[in-house]
Design a protein around this motif. Structure first.
Motif, PDB file in Angstrom:
ATOM      1  N   ASN A 307       0.851  -1.181   0.000  1.00  0.00           N
ATOM      2  CA  ASN A 307       0.000   0.000   0.000  1.00  0.00           C
ATOM      3  C   ASN A 307       0.890   1.235   0.000  1.00  0.00           C
ATOM      4  O   ASN A 307       1.729   1.398   0.882  1.00  0.00           O
ATOM      5  CB  ASN A 307      -0.903  -0.009   1.237  1.00  0.00           C
ATOM      6  N   SER A 308       0.695   2.099  -0.985  1.00  0.00           N
ATOM      7  CA  SER A 308       1.573   3.261  -1.104  1.00  0.00           C
ATOM      8  C   SER A 308       1.227   4.385  -0.150  1.00  0.00           C
ATOM      9  O   SER A 308       1.990   5.339  -0.001  1.00  0.00           O
ATOM     10  CB  SER A 308       1.524   3.808  -2.547  1.00  0.00           C
ATOM     11  N   HIS A 309       0.057   4.299   0.523  1.00  0.00           N
ATOM     12  CA  HIS A 309      -0.348   5.413   1.378  1.00  0.00           C
ATOM     13  C   HIS A 309      -1.293   4.911   2.464  1.00  0.00           C
ATOM     14  O   HIS A 309      -2.523   5.031   2.364  1.00  0.00           O
ATOM     15  CB  HIS A 309      -1.036   6.489   0.536  1.00  0.00           C
ATOM     16  N   GLY A 310      -0.720   4.363   3.534  1.00  0.00           N
ATOM     17  CA  GLY A 310      -1.533   3.850   4.622  1.00  0.00           C
ATOM     18  C   GLY A 310      -2.364   4.910   5.307  1.00  0.00           C
ATOM     19  O   GLY A 310      -3.474   4.629   5.789  1.00  0.00           O
ATOM     20  N   LEU A 311      -1.863   6.141   5.363  1.00  0.00           N
ATOM     21  CA  LEU A 311      -2.637   7.226   5.958  1.00  0.00           C
ATOM     22  C   LEU A 311      -3.920   7.466   5.186  1.00  0.00           C
ATOM     23  O   LEU A 311      -5.003   7.645   5.773  1.00  0.00           O
ATOM     24  CB  LEU A 311      -1.793   8.507   5.975  1.00  0.00           C
ATOM     25  N   ALA A 312      -3.814   7.461   3.855  1.00  0.00           N
ATOM     26  CA  ALA A 312      -4.997   7.663   3.017  1.00  0.00           C
ATOM     27  C   ALA A 312      -5.978   6.518   3.184  1.00  0.00           C
ATOM     28  O   ALA A 312      -7.203   6.727   3.218  1.00  0.00           O
ATOM     29  CB  ALA A 312      -4.583   7.807   1.554  1.00  0.00           C
ATOM     30  N   SER A 313      -5.479   5.287   3.296  1.00  0.00           N
ATOM     31  CA  SER A 313      -6.370   4.140   3.460  1.00  0.00           C
ATOM     32  C   SER A 313      -7.088   4.171   4.795  1.00  0.00           C
ATOM     33  O   SER A 313      -8.269   3.814   4.890  1.00  0.00           O
ATOM     34  CB  SER A 313      -5.578   2.836   3.327  1.00  0.00           C
ATOM     35  N   THR A 314      -6.386   4.588   5.840  1.00  0.00           N
ATOM     36  CA  THR A 314      -7.030   4.714   7.145  1.00  0.00           C
ATOM     37  C   THR A 314      -8.193   5.693   7.069  1.00  0.00           C
ATOM     38  O   THR A 314      -9.305   5.414   7.544  1.00  0.00           O
ATOM     39  CB  THR A 314      -6.021   5.180   8.197  1.00  0.00           C
ATOM     40  N   ALA A 315      -7.947   6.843   6.466  1.00  0.00           N
ATOM     41  CA  ALA A 315      -9.003   7.841   6.316  1.00  0.00           C
ATOM     42  C   ALA A 315     -10.122   7.334   5.419  1.00  0.00           C
ATOM     43  O   ALA A 315     -11.308   7.520   5.714  1.00  0.00           O
ATOM     44  CB  ALA A 315      -8.415   9.134   5.756  1.00  0.00           C
ATOM     45  N   ALA A 316      -9.757   6.684   4.325  1.00  0.00           N
ATOM     46  CA  ALA A 316     -10.759   6.214   3.360  1.00  0.00           C
ATOM     47  C   ALA A 316     -11.720   5.223   3.981  1.00  0.00           C
ATOM     48  O   ALA A 316     -12.925   5.251   3.706  1.00  0.00           O
ATOM     49  CB  ALA A 316     -10.061   5.591   2.157  1.00  0.00           C
ATOM     50  N   HIS A 317     -11.191   4.313   4.826  1.00  0.00           N
ATOM     51  CA  HIS A 317     -12.070   3.307   5.415  1.00  0.00           C
ATOM     52  C   HIS A 317     -13.118   3.962   6.312  1.00  0.00           C
ATOM     53  O   HIS A 317     -14.251   3.463   6.415  1.00  0.00           O
ATOM     54  CB  HIS A 317     -11.251   2.287   6.200  1.00  0.00           C
ATOM     55  N   ALA A 318     -12.765   5.063   6.943  1.00  0.00           N
ATOM     56  CA  ALA A 318     -13.727   5.786   7.781  1.00  0.00           C
ATOM     57  C   ALA A 318     -14.724   6.571   6.933  1.00  0.00           C
ATOM     58  O   ALA A 318     -15.934   6.556   7.198  1.00  0.00           O
ATOM     59  CB  ALA A 318     -12.983   6.720   8.731  1.00  0.00           C
ATOM     60  N   VAL A 319     -14.243   7.269   5.927  1.00  0.00           N
ATOM     61  CA  VAL A 319     -15.133   8.060   5.075  1.00  0.00           C
ATOM     62  C   VAL A 319     -16.101   7.154   4.318  1.00  0.00           C
ATOM     63  O   VAL A 319     -17.310   7.423   4.246  1.00  0.00           O
ATOM     64  CB  VAL A 319     -14.315   8.919   4.092  1.00  0.00           C
ATOM     65  N   ASN A 320     -15.601   6.058   3.776  1.00  0.00           N
ATOM     66  CA  ASN A 320     -16.420   5.194   2.923  1.00  0.00           C
ATOM     67  C   ASN A 320     -17.512   4.451   3.679  1.00  0.00           C
ATOM     68  O   ASN A 320     -18.505   4.020   3.090  1.00  0.00           O
ATOM     69  CB  ASN A 320     -15.535   4.187   2.193  1.00  0.00           C
ATOM     70  N   VAL A 321     -17.346   4.291   4.995  1.00  0.00           N
ATOM     71  CA  VAL A 321     -18.345   3.550   5.770  1.00  0.00           C
ATOM     72  C   VAL A 321     -19.546   4.420   6.139  1.00  0.00           C
ATOM     73  O   VAL A 321     -20.598   3.900   6.530  1.00  0.00           O
ATOM     74  CB  VAL A 321     -17.716   2.946   7.040  1.00  0.00           C
ATOM     75  N   VAL A 322     -19.433   5.720   5.986  1.00  0.00           N
ATOM     76  CA  VAL A 322     -20.481   6.624   6.466  1.00  0.00           C
ATOM     77  C   VAL A 322     -21.867   6.298   5.924  1.00  0.00           C
ATOM     78  O   VAL A 322     -22.835   6.189   6.697  1.00  0.00           O
ATOM     79  CB  VAL A 322     -20.096   8.094   6.184  1.00  0.00           C
ATOM     80  N   PRO A 323     -22.065   6.124   4.604  1.00  0.00           N
ATOM     81  CA  PRO A 323     -23.425   5.836   4.119  1.00  0.00           C
ATOM     82  C   PRO A 323     -24.013   4.566   4.722  1.00  0.00           C
ATOM     83  O   PRO A 323     -25.217   4.508   5.006  1.00  0.00           O
ATOM     84  CB  PRO A 323     -23.235   5.696   2.600  1.00  0.00           C
TER      85      PRO A 323
END
Length: 350
Positions: A307-323
């Motif tokens: 994974n080239s950007h673990g920080l982005a993935s951490t944030a993405a997993h939180a943002v993407n779960v919202v709906p």
């Protein structure tokens, strides 16, 4: 109607989430909480490296609680490790949930039942008062060591043991706050303390959540969780993206958490963390790996630096779960509350 979002934190992870929210048509940023008083009053768009959007950052929790918002993306450094009040995160969850705001956090609490009935009761009562939902997520734990094995058990007729191994080199991870302040790299071993240190307690809690959730997702009876740690000390200065790890300080950490059923290991999760590629050469090298022993036996590995950007993935997993969280109804929501965990009840003690 767009989901009204408050971003809590604008550090390395929070800034990634802030950028993601601003790019989505189905979300509207209505608030930004910052811990750094120097950022208070600045425009959220500018803090994200974009054009101004008219939302000003604040360091007032009262102002955030008073906002009309649907969800708070909570991404500070964890209060269990960082700051003067270890209980601040939970206290803030309760205030936010009770005020009618759903909460997604990346500081832990993916399976808060492991902390006891008092904490679970507080979260559940706050969710009931605000008709809201609470969810903890992340990268590992939060995806690789818990959600992924639970997903894979849907291919199992029975499962005996699950082994998870994360091998990470943080040499290129540009966050001194996380690497030095929170994870305690660059400290002398005595500064990391033993099982009474806040950092060790936080880690043990975090990964106990992960192994307990997987075991419960399997329907496995368990009676103990064991934690082990090794440290590796640098013999020369090591240069990293977060800063210099001085000779004589910790440059490697290796942990294992095992949850057992009458002496039989049900889930074992190991982390091998290095601050430099040269650290701890005797420890396991190579890929992240996941092995499920049972019928069938299955294994998955992800290549080093997969994974080239673990920080982005951490944030993405939180943002993407919202709906999905907004659709789930009120209460504390974990991965095993979702229908995707198809292997529930598949555990068999050999």
């Amino acid at each position: 109607m767009a989901t009204r979002v408050v971003q809590w934190g604008s550090g390395n992870v929070g800034r990634q989430a802030l950028t993601a929210v601003l790019a989505r048509d189905d979300m509207e940023l209505v608030g930004l909480y910052v811990t750094n008083s120097a950022k208070a009053g600045l425009d959220a768009g500018e803090l994200a490296g974009a054009s101004p959007i008219g939302v000003r950052a604040t360091n007032s929790i009262d102002e955030i609680v008073a906002l009309d918002a649907d969800v708070v993306l909570h991404m500070p450094l964890p209060s269990l490790v960082y700051g003067d009040d270890p209980g601040a995160d939970v206290a803030n969850f309760v205030r936010l949930l009770s005020s009618g705001k759903n909460v997604v956090t990346t500081v832990g609490y993916m399976y808060p039942k492991v902390y006891g009935e008092e904490l679970m009761g507080s979260l559940a009562a706050a969710c009931a008062a605000g008709n809201t939902a609470f969810h903890g997520t992340g990268y590992n734990p939060g995806w690789f060591g818990d959600l992924l094995p639970l997903l894979m058990t849907g291919l199992s007729l029975h499962v005996e043991t699950i082994d998870i191994q994360e091998i990470t080199n943080f040499q290129f991870y540009p966050s001194p706050e996380i690497m030095f302040d929170m994870m305690k790299f660059g400290k002398i071993p005595e500064d990391l303390g033993d099982t009474t240190s806040r950092y060790r307690q936080w880690l043990d809690g975090l990964f106990t959540e992960a192994v307990q959730m997987v075991a419960d997702g399997l329907g496995a009876p368990t009676d103990s969780v064991e934690s082990n740690r090794e440290l590796w000390v640098a013999d020369t200065d090591l240069e990293t993206a977060a800063g210099t790890v001085a000779a004589g300080t910790v440059a490697g950490q290796r942990y294992q958490w095992t949850i057992s059923d009458r002496g039989h290991p049900v889930v074992r999760q190991e982390t091998v963390w290095r601050m430099h590629e040269s650290a701890a050469p005797q420890w396991p090298q190579g890929d992240w790996s996941l092995r499920i022993t049972g019928k069938p036996t299955m294994s998955v590995s992800l290549p080093h630096r997969w994974n080239s950007h673990g920080l982005a993935s951490t944030a993405a997993h939180a943002v993407n779960v919202v709906p999905y969280l907004l659709e789930a109804g009120s209460g504390v929501k974990t991965f095993i509350d979702l229908p995707l965990v198809a292997g529930r009840g598949a555990y068999r003690r050999p």
